[in-house]
Scaffold this motif. Structure first.
Motif, PDB file in Angstrom:
ATOM      1  N   ARG A  95      45.361  88.327  24.046  1.00 24.47           N
ATOM      2  CA  ARG A  95      44.200  88.462  23.155  1.00 24.47           C
ATOM      3  C   ARG A  95      43.225  87.300  23.344  1.00 24.47           C
ATOM      4  N   ASP A 118      41.032  88.273  26.068  1.00 25.38           N
ATOM      5  CA  ASP A 118      40.008  89.240  25.617  1.00 25.38           C
ATOM      6  C   ASP A 118      38.867  88.525  24.892  1.00 25.38           C
ATOM      7  N   GLU A 119      39.221  87.574  24.042  1.00 18.08           N
ATOM      8  CA  GLU A 119      38.190  86.892  23.256  1.00 18.08           C
ATOM      9  C   GLU A 119      37.311  86.018  24.139  1.00 18.08           C
ATOM     10  N   MET A 156      35.067  88.260  25.957  1.00 11.86           N
ATOM     11  CA  MET A 156      33.973  88.696  25.080  1.00 11.86           C
ATOM     12  C   MET A 156      32.929  87.586  24.920  1.00 11.86           C
ATOM     13  N   VAL A 170      39.285 103.651  21.868  1.00  9.71           N
ATOM     14  CA  VAL A 170      39.174 102.380  22.600  1.00  9.71           C
ATOM     15  C   VAL A 170      37.692 102.053  22.771  1.00  9.71           C
ATOM     16  N   ARG A 179      36.225  96.923  25.150  1.00  5.89           N
ATOM     17  CA  ARG A 179      37.644  96.766  25.442  1.00  5.89           C
ATOM     18  C   ARG A 179      38.007  97.493  26.748  1.00  5.89           C
ATOM     19  N   VAL A 199      37.137  95.466  29.684  1.00 10.48           N
ATOM     20  CA  VAL A 199      38.118  94.411  29.965  1.00 10.48           C
ATOM     21  C   VAL A 199      39.321  94.998  30.694  1.00 10.48           C
ATOM     22  N   ILE A 200      39.820  96.128  30.185  1.00  8.55           N
ATOM     23  CA  ILE A 200      40.958  96.787  30.830  1.00  8.55           C
ATOM     24  C   ILE A 200      40.613  97.139  32.276  1.00  8.55           C
TER      25      ILE A 200
END
Lengths: 121, 289
Positions: free
Chosen positions: B70, B73-74, B77, B265, B269, B272-273
């Motif tokens: 996570r 991810d942040e 972002m 989703v 996101r 990112v995936i």
């Protein structure tokens, strides 16, 4: 921006999109035949060719998405090293298209494209 | 520190919309009160979802809690909002060091150095990376430990296995679809021939070949379009559908990767995936070439 003089409602739709910082131009395109309906593009962008490619890409993408079972596209965003192309297909067969800088606020452009699609419909 | 936290808490209580949550969250994090810091950062993010520093703060807290997935991810972002955010660049370098990807870590540090050439932590970590980073734990600690964007980056003991979240997720989970799992991943060549993965529609029918055939045309048109516009190489195509989202990425010049997810989703996101899957696909292609 160079422009064919668009109908008032189309001009309004394009104005909303091109006001977003980082947007280099916007256009309305007939999805069926890839012909420009209205445009507000910066000098140097070949509107007719872009319209044809945007329509073709939309059609191909729609086929792929429908085959994948996710339905027709409501918005698509082509990212490149030095810019982006963002498109919302509207209900009446018009594509609302924006050409943008790479660091544009995609979420904001998407919202304005969706609003533009409503205005243009 | 306790007095400062008290004062900042008071300020935030008086003006919940203020940006003082950034200082309060950081102070709590530095004091090791990670749960409290987590709450402050999340509340701040709810009020300021487009603030890069808020995502960076949250990422640092997650990294301290060893929730590396996570945190990634942040920070990712953060960079989407502020592409030259030094804290996020250092944070991602830290995470890449943690999983042993020195090349990616160095790339992020180089980007950070272009923005902050005087940051000694960046320079030191970069020197370690360029030297081959035999001691990746030390490099990770250095990458994560400099300046005002520091996060606790205690070295991992040599015998300690990497936390599960820090394992290369791409191969382990995201990219498992290419080995046969039905995970909405499809890798194909530019002619539309399937290299890996598979797709099924909502009715369970195999739609792999049909989708692959159409995608080859999409890729060609995408390349023509960006060439016409003079935008350089295309790097991705994201699309929202009525019942799901798709993301198409070219992991190499002669391959395409499609990621499909349902509408639950978010597009960000999914991006990112897709990025992770594309990186894994690139490695997979090199391995299986």
């Amino acid at each position: 921006m160079s422009a064919k003089p668009p109908a008032p409602e189309y001009a309004k739709a394009l104005d909303m999109i091109t006001r977003v910082r980082g947007v280099r131009g916007a256009m309305l395109v007939s999805a069926d035949d890839g012909i420009v309906v209205a445009e507000q593009l910066m000098e140097g962008i070949k509107g007719a060719a872009l319209a044809a490619l945007a329509a073709s890409l939309t059609t191909r993408l729609r086929r792929a998405m429908e085959a994948a079972g996710v339905g027709a596209s409501l918005f698509w965003h082509l990212q490149a090293a030095q810019g982006a192309l963002l498109v919302v297909p509207s209900a009446n067969g018009i594509l609302v298209v924006a050409v943008a800088e790479p660091d544009v606020n995609v979420g904001l452009v998407r919202l304005e494209l969706l609003r533009g699609a409503e205005v243009a419909t | 520190m306790a007095e400062e936290i008290k004062a900042l808490s008071s300020q935030l209580a008086q003006d919940p919309d203020s940006l003082v949550f950034l200082r309060l969250g950081e102070a709590l994090r530095q004091k090791g009160q990670l749960d409290a810091a987590h709450r402050v950062a999340l509340t701040g993010l709810e009020r300021h979802p487009h603030l890069a520093d808020a995502h960076d703060l949250y990422a640092r807290i997650l990294a301290d809690k060893h929730d590396y997935e996570r945190a990634f991810d942040e920070w990712d972002m953060t960079l989407r909002i502020a592409p030259t955010h030094v804290g996020a660049l250092k944070g991602l370098a830290f995470l890449y060091f943690k999983v042993g990807d020195v090349e990616q870590a160095a790339a992020h540090l180089e980007a950070a150095q272009r923005v902050a050439p005087d940051d000694p932590g960046v320079a030191q970590a970069l020197a370690l990376a360029r030297g081959g980073a035999q001691d990746v734990e030390r490099a990770a600690a250095v990458a994560g430990g400099g300046g005002g964007t520091a996060h606790s980056a205690e070295p991992i003991a040599p015998d300690e296995p990497l936390p599960a979240a820090a394992q290369p997720l791409e191969e382990a989970r995201v990219f498992a679809g290419l080995q046969g799992a039905q995970e909405g991943l499809l890798l194909l060549d530019v002619s539309g021939r399937v290299l890996g993965g598979a797709l099924r529609d909502s009715g369970g029918q195999d739609v792999t070949d049909a989708v692959a055939a159409y995608l080859a045309g999409v890729s060609q048109e995408a390349a023509r379009t960006v060439k016409l516009l003079g935008l350089g190489e295309w790097t991705g195509l994201a699309a929202e559908g009525k019942s799901g989202h798709v993301h198409l990425t070219p992991p190499s010049s002669d391959a395409l990767l499609l990621v499909v997810r349902d509408r639950a989703v978010p597009m960000g996101r999914l991006a990112v995936i897709a990025q992770r899957a594309a990186a894994a696909a690139h490695r997979w292609l090199e391995t299986h070439a």
